[in-house]
Scaffold this motif. Structure first.
Motif: not given
Ligand code: R5P
Length: 296
Positions: A55, A57-58, A86, A107, A141, A173, A203, A226-227, A253-254
């Motif tokens: 991910a 897409d932030h 993503m 997204r 979302q 999501v 998700k 993930g978070g 992602g992160r």
């Protein structure tokens, strides 16, 4: 032109061979059309039944967050290790090589930035553009309990209606508002709403207590979000617990791109998700790859 006189008379209809009837490998997918199943197979590995989605897409609401300042430098080298990306259509068109062969989860909702109320989203992508870029799925979302709950749920149902026409799966999501409690009771509610209203996969976040009840009560596959960035061993442990408790993979992602060795980290995550490798062994692999990559 084919020579009709030379056609063979004898034909073999294999009357003793039963027609193969293979059940599709993902839960909740038995009534979906061929194109939808083919797209889901680009996201989820038919071999393991699970996925490692990357991910990034932030930027659609956060701008150039840490690790995503230059997607061409930091993310493109990770793409070959992901089952699916993503991302937004802007980063797709500007930065991702069109020869990329993995799944593309785009997204498709947005609107407010981090400066405003995040649940006030609308649809941010038309279905024609999704077809144009060969999307494997569209992500919306859903803010259950949020200020704009009904609006975000309606975004998802509109996307399901549009995307179903073209055989494109929708990813619901679950987005947790500032004041919501992140527990199994909340995620059971949010995930089930997404699935009941037509999302083909969902998700959601991992919770230490009762995550298996979230996956069990959701009739479609769940991928774990993930978070925030954790130490690598903890992120691997969380991924292992999630897939052991019924998740059909992760969308991280992160915890990958903010690692000090992202290429090593995504390979370690793959081991956990696809092979159920114990987190300690995956962490050893992470350390080995990290040192090799630093030397090389
Ligand atoms: C989450 O709802 C958004 O899609 C995020 O932009 C992203 O997927 C989050 O990824 P992570 O929390 O793993 O960094």
């Amino acid at each position: 032109m084919a020579d009709l006189d030379a056609q063979k008379e004898t034909k073999d209809y294999y009357l003793d061979v039963p027609v193969r009837r293979e059940a599709f490998f993902l839960k909740g997918a038995m009534a979906l059309d061929w194109g939808m199943l083919n797209r889901l197979s680009r996201i989820f590995s038919p071999a393991s039944g699970r996925t490692v989605m990357l991910a990034f897409d932030h930027g659609y609401f956060q701008g150039p967050t840490s690790g995503l300042e230059r997607v061409d430098v930091t993310i493109v080298p990770l793409a070959p290790y992901a089952d699916a990306l993503m991302l937004t259509r802007g980063i797709l068109r500007t930065t991702i090589p069109p020869a990329y062969g993995g799944g593309l989860v785009l997204r498709a909702s947005g609107g407010p930035s981090i400066l405003k109320e995040l649940s006030n989203e609308l649809l941010a992508m038309d279905i024609e553009d999704a077809v144009r870029v060969n999307a494997s799925a569209l992500a919306v979302q859903v803010y259950v309990g949020g200020e704009f709950e009904t609006q975000s749920v309606t975004n998802m149902t509109k996307m399901v209606d549009m995307a179903n026409r073209y055989g494109i799966p929708t990813l619901g999501v679950t987005a947790v508002g500032k004041n919501m409690v992140r527990d199994a009771k909340y995620f059971r509610l949010a995930c089930r709403i997404c699935a009941e209203l037509g999302a083909q996969f969902v998700k959601t976040y991992y919770v230490a207590e009762g995550f298996e009840t979230v996956t069990a009560s959701c009739p479609v596959p769940i991928v774990m979000a993930g978070g925030k960035k954790l130490p690598e061993i903890e992120a691997l442990e969380m991924a292992h617990r999630a897939v052991s408790e019924g998740a059909a993979g992760v969308d991280m992602g992160r915890n990958i791109f903010q690692s000090d060795a992202p290429v090593a980290m995504i390979q370690a995550v793959r081991k956990v998700v696809h092979e159920l490798t114990p987190p300690k062994d995956a962490y050893d692999l992470f350390q080995t790859l990290k040192h090799e990559q630093k030397k090389g």
